[in-house]
Scaffold this active site. Structure first.
Site: not given
Length: 259
Positions: A178, A150, A49, A88, A74
């Protein structure tokens, strides 16, 4: 020189120890460094987001390197291409948003593991391998990497048991905002039906032997911890900033402007 096989966040997760942190929506290493001395177990940098970038995540990871606060990200989505550069960077814990099915969970596991157990590409001169100095990184990567999924929909909750059963999933994190929206209560994370569903989800996740996470305001956090949640985001850095700035302004600036 051997590379450590330990991810402190994952080790605490496997022991069931409670861990508390913040989402980081800001885009500066300075903010991350300032927060690293607060005592939080982790900071979760949000690539879903925010308009962040890999160079930004790199500087934020470096800002936490000298502290005990762990660096989590996230991910923007389940796209496997996006996982490679984040891992990485030696960011060993990633969370994937909005997982709805066991097949999506298996795809996330494949994205974070090297062949033959996954599809993660091999990078040589990257931070995770000590820029090529740690040839044994590849052998221990599966132990170091921690995968959180999630759950943000009614479908995800319906499939929760099957998702929990996927090998390679270390924890499941309920996103109540959500979830509330998917349940028909737009952005109402504290709606009684949403709270009931989230509490039930936390209990089911722990009963399945997985770590359970959730985003919870401070007023609700204890309730979820009592239900078994052991990874709790207490809000976000910008949320803390705005709330405290608004309160300060209300006490001084707005009071002076009042007729």
């Amino acid at each position: 020189m051997p590379v450590p096989a330990v991810n402190p966040f994952k080790q605490k997760l496997l022991r069931g120890e409670p861990q508390f942190g913040l989402f980081c929506m800001s885009l500066t290493a300075q903010t991350a460094e300032a927060l690293s001395s607060c005592g939080f177990d982790f900071l979760m940098f949000d690539a879903e987001h925010t308009p962040t970038s890999l160079p930004t995540l790199y500087t934020q990871a470096l800002a936490l390197a000298a502290s005990t606060t762990q660096c989590l990200v996230r991910m923007p989505s389940l796209d496997p291409v996006l996982f490679k550069p984040v891992l990485d960077l030696a960011i060993d814990t990633v969370m994937v948003p909005n997982i709805r099915t066991a097949e999506e969970a298996r795809a996330a596991v494949r994205a974070v593991r090297y062949p033959p157990h996954g599809i993660r590409g091999v990078g040589g001169s990257v931070r995770a391998t000590g820029y090529g100095r740690h040839a044994d990184y590849y052998a221990v990567a599966a132990d170091r990497v921690c995968l959180l999924l999630q759950i943000e929909s009614a479908e995800g909750l319906r499939n929760l048991d099957a998702i929990c059963a996927v090998d390679g999933v270390d924890g499941l994190f309920i996103g109540p905002v959500d979830l509330a929206t998917d349940m028909g209560h737009l952005a109402q994370a504290t709606h009684p039906q949403v709270v009931e569903a989230a509490l039930d989800g936390v209990r089911r996740i722990r009963a399945a032997g997985k770590a359970a996470g959730i985003l919870a305001a401070e007023a609700q956090a204890a309730m979820y911890v009592d239900a078994g949640a052991n990874v709790v985001c207490l809000g976000s850095d910008l949320g803390v900033l705005v709330r405290n700035a608004d309160a300060l302004a209300a006490r001084w600036v707005r009071a002076e402007q009042a007729p």
